[in-house]
Structures are given as C-alpha cells and as structure tokens.
Design an enzyme around this catalytic site. Structure first.
Site, PDB file in Angstrom:
ATOM      1  N   ASP A  29      -4.154  15.065  17.233  1.00 55.35           N
ATOM      2  CA  ASP A  29      -5.227  14.097  17.479  1.00 55.35           C
ATOM      3  C   ASP A  29      -5.084  13.449  18.860  1.00 55.35           C
ATOM      4  O   ASP A  29      -3.976  13.317  19.369  1.00 55.35           O
ATOM      5  CB  ASP A  29      -5.204  13.029  16.377  1.00 55.35           C
ATOM      6  CG  ASP A  29      -6.507  12.258  16.298  1.00 55.35           C
ATOM      7  OD1 ASP A  29      -7.510  12.706  16.878  1.00 55.35           O
ATOM      8  OD2 ASP A  29      -6.510  11.199  15.643  1.00 55.35           O
ATOM      9  N   ASN A  77     -15.251  17.418  10.770  1.00 54.93           N
ATOM     10  CA  ASN A  77     -15.523  17.459  12.219  1.00 54.93           C
ATOM     11  C   ASN A  77     -16.921  17.999  12.548  1.00 54.93           C
ATOM     12  O   ASN A  77     -17.391  17.876  13.690  1.00 54.93           O
ATOM     13  CB  ASN A  77     -14.454  18.262  12.965  1.00 54.93           C
ATOM     14  CG  ASN A  77     -13.131  17.531  13.106  1.00 54.93           C
ATOM     15  OD1 ASN A  77     -12.053  18.135  13.107  1.00 54.93           O
ATOM     16  ND2 ASN A  77     -13.162  16.210  13.214  1.00 54.93           N
TER      17      ASN A  77
END
Ligand code: IPE
Ligand code: IPE
Ligand code: MG
Length: 240
Positions: A29, A77
């Site tokens: 991330d 996502n």
C-alpha cells in the site's frame, strides 16, 4: 510501528534463512501517497510500485521463504476511477510480459489467488500461460488479483457444502491458498492499520507487522528486517 530503515548487515541469523517464516504476505500500500508527495500522478506511483515488486522478487534468494504472497488488486479496487483501473491492468500486462522469463529462470512458481478468471480475457490468457510456464518452480510467488477474502471464504464454504461437510478443515481445504504453506507473517506498508479484506481466514494466527514505509520505497532489506522482527516473536496459538 515506525519507518524501518534499510539495514542489511544486521540480520545475522537470517543469512541461513533462520527466521522460521515460510510464508509471508504483503499488503503493498502507498503508491498513490508516494506519488502525491512528489507532485506526480498516481500512475507513476504504481509504476514505482511494480519496480518495488521486481526488486523484492529478485532479492528473495537469501531469505529462504517458501512462499511470498502479494496483494496487487482487491475486489474493492474496481471502485477507483476507470483511468486508474486501466493503468493498473496495463501495468499488470507489461509486468507479466517483461518479467515472466526471469521468473522461469529463477525457479519462481507463480500462483494467483482471487477471482482472477473474471479479469479481461487477454490478461486471463497471459496469466494461464505464466502459470503453465512457471509450474515447475520451487519458490512460490502468489499474487492476489481481484481478491477479496470474504468472497474467497464464501466460495470455499459453498464448495465444502457441496461436498456435504461444513467444518473449518473442509472450508480451509477449499480456500485459494489451500496448497500454500500456513501464513506466518502479514506485512502492510504505508502506515494504514487494517486488513482491507486480505487473507482474513489465513491471518487467524499470523503475526502482523504494520510499517510506515510507502510501497515504492520498500526494499528487500525491509523484508529482511521484518523477518528479523518475526524471529523474535513468540507464537502461542492459544496455548500458555
Ligand atoms: C496500493 O497503493 C496499490 C493498489 C491498491 C493497487 P494505493 O494506490 O492504494 O496507494 P494509496 O493508498 O492511495 O497511497
Ligand atoms: C489494499 O489497499 C489493496 C491492495 C494493496 C491491493 P487499498 O489502498 O485498496 O485499501 P484501503 O482502501 O486503504 O483499505
Ligand atoms: Mg491504498
């Protein structure tokens, strides 16, 4: 928690792969924030993120893991802008093309977890080819694509039910990770402290490490240091 300085020389007992960890998973991330800090578009952060993956896979040798699992694209996502999703899918295409020969040469066995069969047909075909070409590798690199743990567990439970047995063991045997080693260590970069629907079942007794390093800055030394940290932990699994 804290930013981990890259210190390669300090992991003496790791030189022989002595951390005891077989399977490490990483929530990669912070690409967007890495780019934002530099006034660059998010797409550049994702490009640098791919470079961090390449660097890490190249540096895996001395760490003696049996399996590294990387969270590359979550089932959530898809909520991002069409442009960003396109960027990510194109990076995936480019990465498979450019790095597959190296995987084969370096004895990497690619695995994919998640609902990857519903990605774009050309990506599915590329992945099928990559899986076939790396099938004889010995070092597992599992990539989570269109992955969501709740969906994985639901799918596994449905298969277990179809076999007439809903027990923890029967469900576990149907998870996408069923032939990967048990998860030892789960790392998330970028300072966020949550699992974001990653390996919820598998993390039951995994050790966790949250680091501030943004993914594009993550280096093999950071993983070595994480393994060093892992080696010092005492896992009790509910026993005393
Ligand atoms: C991780 O970086 C890459 C993917 C989720 C595909 P992000 O894109 O989430 O970066 P941040 O969290 O916005 O910094
Ligand atoms: C998790 O990161 C997914 C991947 C790293 C592929 P996100 O950036 O999507 O997670 P949230 O939205 O911050 O929870
Ligand atoms: Mg993020």
């Amino acid at each position: 928690m804290g930013d981990m300085p890259a210190q390669s020389g300090e992991s003496a007992h790791l030189q022989d792969g002595g951390s005891g960890a077989r399977h490490v998973a990483i929530i990669m991330d912070g690409n967007g924030r890495w780019a934002k800090k530099r006034g660059l578009p998010r797409s550049v952060g994702h490009q640098r993120g791919v470079e961090a993956v390449r660097r890490l896979v190249r540096g895996l040798g001395p760490l003696n893991l049996d399996c590294l699992t990387l969270y590359a694209f979550s089932s959530e996502n898809w909520k991002r802008s069409e442009d960003e999703v396109d960027d990510l899918m194109n990076l995936m295409r480019k990465f498979i093309k450019s790095d597959l020969p190296e995987f084969v040469a370096n004895d990497v066995e690619l695995r994919i977890i998640g609902d990857w069969q519903s990605l774009a047909p050309d990506i599915v075909a590329m992945l099928e080819d990559a899986l076939a070409q790396t099938a004889n590798g010995t070092k597992k690199l599992a990539v989570a694509l269109n992955y969501g743990a709740q969906h994985e567990i639901a799918r596994a439970a449905a298969k277990a039910a179809a076999n007439g047995e809903i027990t923890a063991e029967a469900i576990e045997a149907q998870l996408d990770t069923s032939d990967l080693p048990p998860l030892d260590l789960l790392i998330r970069t970028s300072g966020e402290i949550r699992l974001s629907n990653f390996l919820l079942w598998q993390a039951a007794y995994a050790e966790m490490l949250f680091v501030d390093t943004l993914w594009p800055d993550f280096k093999p030394e950071h993983l070595a240091q994480a393994l060093d940290d892992f080696a010092r932990r005492e896992r009790r699994y509910g026993g005393r």
